[in-house]
Design an enzyme around this catalytic site. Structure first.
Site, PDB file in Angstrom:
ATOM      1  N   LYS A  50       0.783  -1.506  -0.195  1.00  0.00           N
ATOM      2  CA  LYS A  50       0.325   0.042  -0.209  1.00  0.00           C
ATOM      3  C   LYS A  50       0.908   1.301   0.156  1.00  0.00           C
ATOM      4  O   LYS A  50       0.318   2.186  -0.130  1.00  0.00           O
ATOM      5  CB  LYS A  50      -0.566  -0.284   1.496  1.00  0.00           C
ATOM      6  N   GLY A  51       2.258   1.031   0.443  1.00  0.00           N
ATOM      7  CA  GLY A  51       3.115   2.653   0.859  1.00  0.00           C
ATOM      8  C   GLY A  51       2.820   3.073  -1.406  1.00  0.00           C
ATOM      9  O   GLY A  51       3.691   4.285  -0.411  1.00  0.00           O
ATOM     10  N   ASP A 107       7.302   2.612  -3.512  1.00  0.00           N
ATOM     11  CA  ASP A 107       7.515   4.031  -2.202  1.00  0.00           C
ATOM     12  C   ASP A 107       9.015   4.065  -2.181  1.00  0.00           C
ATOM     13  O   ASP A 107       9.327   4.997  -1.986  1.00  0.00           O
ATOM     14  CB  ASP A 107       6.578   3.661  -1.077  1.00  0.00           C
ATOM     15  N   ASP A 110      14.949  -0.345  -0.153  1.00  0.00           N
ATOM     16  CA  ASP A 110      15.306  -0.747   0.597  1.00  0.00           C
ATOM     17  C   ASP A 110      16.449  -1.630   0.389  1.00  0.00           C
ATOM     18  O   ASP A 110      17.622  -1.990  -0.416  1.00  0.00           O
ATOM     19  CB  ASP A 110      14.261  -0.952   1.665  1.00  0.00           C
ATOM     20  N   PHE A 159      14.260   4.244   9.925  1.00  0.00           N
ATOM     21  CA  PHE A 159      12.686   4.308   9.284  1.00  0.00           C
ATOM     22  C   PHE A 159      12.154   5.623   8.888  1.00  0.00           C
ATOM     23  O   PHE A 159      12.051   6.206  10.296  1.00  0.00           O
ATOM     24  CB  PHE A 159      12.427   3.174  10.168  1.00  0.00           C
ATOM     25  N   ARG A 172       0.702   6.135   8.078  1.00  0.00           N
ATOM     26  CA  ARG A 172       0.569   6.825   6.129  1.00  0.00           C
ATOM     27  C   ARG A 172       0.108   8.463   4.984  1.00  0.00           C
ATOM     28  O   ARG A 172       0.089   8.558   4.768  1.00  0.00           O
ATOM     29  CB  ARG A 172      -0.545   5.721   5.583  1.00  0.00           C
TER      30      ARG A 172
HETATM   31  P1  IMP Z   1      12.674  -4.330   0.370  1.00  0.00           P
HETATM   32  O1  IMP Z   1      12.230  -5.627  -0.053  1.00  0.00           O
HETATM   33  O2  IMP Z   1      13.709  -4.505   1.916  1.00  0.00           O
HETATM   34  O3  IMP Z   1      13.446  -3.698  -0.641  1.00  0.00           O
HETATM   35  O4  IMP Z   1      11.440  -3.593   1.240  1.00  0.00           O
HETATM   36  C1  IMP Z   1      10.730  -2.202   0.737  1.00  0.00           C
HETATM   37  C2  IMP Z   1       9.654  -2.189   0.894  1.00  0.00           C
HETATM   38  O5  IMP Z   1       9.640  -2.036   2.891  1.00  0.00           O
HETATM   39  C3  IMP Z   1       8.574  -1.192   1.028  1.00  0.00           C
HETATM   40  O6  IMP Z   1       8.772  -1.016   0.407  1.00  0.00           O
HETATM   41  C4  IMP Z   1       8.543  -0.653   2.583  1.00  0.00           C
HETATM   42  O7  IMP Z   1       6.906  -1.384   2.054  1.00  0.00           O
HETATM   43  C5  IMP Z   1       9.230  -1.234   3.514  1.00  0.00           C
HETATM   44  N1  IMP Z   1      10.396   0.206   3.976  1.00  0.00           N
HETATM   45  C6  IMP Z   1      11.548  -0.234   3.468  1.00  0.00           C
HETATM   46  N2  IMP Z   1      11.978   0.891   4.466  1.00  0.00           N
HETATM   47  C7  IMP Z   1      10.581   1.396   4.999  1.00  0.00           C
HETATM   48  C8  IMP Z   1      10.927   2.783   5.650  1.00  0.00           C
HETATM   49  O8  IMP Z   1      11.956   3.500   6.237  1.00  0.00           O
HETATM   50  N3  IMP Z   1      10.067   3.055   6.038  1.00  0.00           N
HETATM   51  C9  IMP Z   1       8.230   2.590   5.778  1.00  0.00           C
HETATM   52  N4  IMP Z   1       8.663   0.870   4.631  1.00  0.00           N
HETATM   53  C10 IMP Z   1       9.740   0.948   4.991  1.00  0.00           C
HETATM   54 MG    MG Z   2       5.612  -0.614   0.158  1.00  0.00          MG
END
Ligand code: IMP
Ligand code: MG
Length: 187
Positions: A50-51, A107, A110, A159, A172
């Site tokens: 949903k981000g 969004d 990471d 974060f 959100r």
């Molecule tokens: P990844 O698989 O580690 O790249 O995760 C990406 C997802 O993790 C994003 O779509 C977000 O939903 C969540 N995420 C990663 N870092 C943050 C943050 O700092 N704040 C909020 N959500 C995050």
């Molecule tokens: Mg997300």
């Protein structure tokens, strides 16, 4: 900052990282770039729920060429702040991808675990092209090999919440992006 001083969520925010104005500037810039790059193509924007919903809603209105949209929901985080590496499809796309120039709208990039899984899966459905557009990037946290063509801005390894991004499904609806106080997620 004067913004939202009477907002009860503000007490959990350590620092405002990006104001509403700054976010709009970033989104307008990416929108203009996408409009140029996808002229004459069959653009399908896929938002990862949903981000990316707030970003998607603003970005699509900053795009001046015809486009279609679709949504996909996956889970990788559960309710915590650290990635699990496990990606599960919760809602799949409605539109078959053959012939489309696919733009995945995320969004935040990471570890990259979520997107690398999604890109591989969507590639196998035969789109004409596939690119990634992410509002935020935390490059030093990357574990999987993923490259975004469009990046709004890099953010520090903290974060962050707001403008669609959550912690435990909250924050959100903040119109800006802020760093969450570590004591809120128990560190
Ligand atoms: P990844 O698989 O580690 O790249 O995760 C990406 C997802 O993790 C994003 O779509 C977000 O939903 C969540 N995420 C990663 N870092 C943050 C943050 O700092 N704040 C909020 N959500 C995050
Ligand atoms: Mg997300």
């Amino acid at each position: 900052m004067a913004q939202n001083t009477n907002n009860s969520m503000m007490k959990d925010i350590q620092e405002v990282l990006l104001s509403e104005e700054k976010l709009q500037q970033i989104v307008q810039d990416i929108g203009a770039q996408i409009s140029r790059d996808y002229e004459g193509k069959k653009l399908l924007m896929v938002s990862i729920l949903k981000g990316s919903v707030v970003f998607m809603a603003d970005l699509m209105r900053a795009i001046t060429i015809p486009c279609r949209i679709d949504f996909m929901a996956v889970s990788s985080y559960g309710s915590g702040a650290k990635t699990s590496g496990v990606v599960k499809i919760i809602k799949d796309l409605d539109i078959p991808l053959e012939g489309y120039d696919l733009l995945i709208v995320e969004d935040i990039l990471d570890s990259g675990m979520t997107l690398s899984y999604i890109v591989d899966m969507l590639k196998s459905r035969g789109p004409r092209s596939i690119r990634i557009c992410t509002l935020f990037d935390k490059p030093e946290r990357r574990m999987a090999e993923v490259k975004a063509t469009y990046v709004g801005t890099q953010v520090p390894d903290a974060f962050i919440v707001g403008y669609g991004l959550d912690y435990d499904e909250r924050y959100r609806n903040l119109p800006f992006v802020g760093i969450l106080k570590p004591e809120v997620y128990g560190e």
